[in-house]
Design a protein around this motif. Structure first.
Motif, short mmCIF file in Angstrom:
data_model
loop_
_atom_site.label_atom_id
_atom_site.label_comp_id
_atom_site.label_asym_id
_atom_site.label_seq_id
_atom_site.Cartn_x
_atom_site.Cartn_y
_atom_site.Cartn_z
N ASP A 97 1.81 -19.83 -16.44
CA ASP A 97 2.42 -20.05 -17.76
C ASP A 97 2.22 -21.53 -18.08
O ASP A 97 3.01 -22.38 -17.67
N ASP A 148 -3.67 -14.78 -16.26
CA ASP A 148 -3.42 -13.86 -15.16
C ASP A 148 -4.67 -13.65 -14.33
O ASP A 148 -5.78 -13.53 -14.88
N ARG A 153 0.35 -15.26 -12.30
CA ARG A 153 0.46 -15.65 -13.71
C ARG A 153 0.72 -17.15 -13.79
O ARG A 153 1.67 -17.67 -13.20
N HIS A 210 -3.91 -14.75 -22.20
CA HIS A 210 -3.09 -14.29 -23.32
C HIS A 210 -2.44 -15.54 -23.91
O HIS A 210 -1.34 -15.92 -23.50
N THR A 238 -3.10 -6.86 -13.91
CA THR A 238 -2.18 -7.98 -14.09
C THR A 238 -1.80 -8.20 -15.56
O THR A 238 -0.75 -8.75 -15.84
N GLU A 239 -2.67 -7.77 -16.50
CA GLU A 239 -2.34 -8.01 -17.90
C GLU A 239 -1.14 -7.19 -18.35
O GLU A 239 -0.53 -7.46 -19.38
N THR A 240 -0.78 -6.11 -17.60
CA THR A 240 0.37 -5.29 -17.96
C THR A 240 1.60 -5.61 -17.12
O THR A 240 2.65 -5.00 -17.30
N LEU A 241 1.50 -6.54 -16.21
CA LEU A 241 2.59 -6.89 -15.31
C LEU A 241 3.41 -8.02 -15.89
O LEU A 241 2.87 -9.05 -16.30
N ASP A 242 4.73 -7.83 -15.95
CA ASP A 242 5.63 -8.91 -16.38
C ASP A 242 6.04 -9.68 -15.13
O ASP A 242 7.04 -9.36 -14.48
N HIS A 243 5.24 -10.68 -14.77
CA HIS A 243 5.41 -11.39 -13.51
C HIS A 243 6.81 -12.02 -13.40
O HIS A 243 7.44 -11.93 -12.35
N ARG A 244 7.25 -12.67 -14.47
CA ARG A 244 8.56 -13.33 -14.42
C ARG A 244 9.68 -12.31 -14.18
O ARG A 244 10.57 -12.53 -13.35
N ALA A 245 9.63 -11.19 -14.89
CA ALA A 245 10.68 -10.18 -14.75
C ALA A 245 10.68 -9.59 -13.34
O ALA A 245 11.74 -9.36 -12.75
#
Length: 207
Positions: free
Chosen positions: A114, A88, A112, A83, A2-9
């Motif tokens: 935010d 995440d 994620r 982060h 999950t740390e490499t996943l751009d959830h919003r995108a």
């Protein structure tokens, strides 16, 4: 993972893809609904921070805050990675199918939170390998889906927002119709009622 996943995108790309089935539920002005539809003891009105606290708790324990959807005791949350103001983690639970609520299926979600923008993204997945080596596979019966829950509006008059996008092979009107009851419900969503009772110590009576 999950740390490499751009959830919003990932969510926004799926939301705008013409082959998917998006559902944008009406914004809920929480304090207006509390005044109009409930007797609340002692009296109470949400702030944006309190409504976001509900979202954070719900993300970590969906079986407690969404008992009408998530099978009690079925939710597992795997370690968080922070982060800055982003958090995440992955959760796995047994959830009722949108269009066949008498059935449950395994749902895997990369989450994620935010905290700065008060947005929570839940990115559905087919498969997940847990840190302890267990392999989870998403259940059958409906498409993978992504969800956004967020808090908007003024701090003293917050809005509860909810978007879902189903990863269908083409627009699915029947699946979209499964959300009509949620959209038309005049009361607060169950997770807000649970938060009010469980975490804020309020008694609620529906009018």
């Amino acid at each position: 993972m999950t740390e490499t996943l751009d959830h919003r995108a990932v969510f926004e790309q799926a939301w705008s893809a013409p082959g998917n089935t998006p559902v944008d539920l009406p914004p809920v002005r929480v304090n207006d609904v509390l005044r109009e539809r409930y007797e609340v003891r002692p009296p109470f009105a949400y702030t944006g921070a309190q409504l976001w606290d509900m979202e954070v708790r719900k993300a970590a324990a969906p079986d407690i805050y969404i008992p009408t959807v998530v099978k009690p005791g079925s939710a597992e949350k795997f370690p968080s990675v922070h982060h800055g103001k982003l958090e995440d983690f992955t959760r796995v639970s047994e959830q009722r199918l949108w269009a066949a609520p008498e059935r449950y299926a395994t749902v895997i979600e990369h989450v994620r939170l935010d905290h700065e923008n008060r947005q929570a993204f839940f990115i559905g997945a087919d498969r997940f390998e847990a840190p302890d080596g267990r392999i989870f596979t998403a259940g059958s019966g409906q498409p993978i889906f992504h969800v956004e829950h967020s808090v908007a509006g003024p701090e003293d008059d917050p809005l509860n927002l909810w978007r879902i996008v189903n990863l269908t092979g083409g627009p699915d009107d029947a699946l979209a119709a499964a959300f009509d009851d949620l959209a038309e419900d005049p009361y607060l969503r169950v997770f807000i009622e649970v938060h009010l009772r469980r975490d804020l110590g309020r008694e609620l009576v529906r009018r």
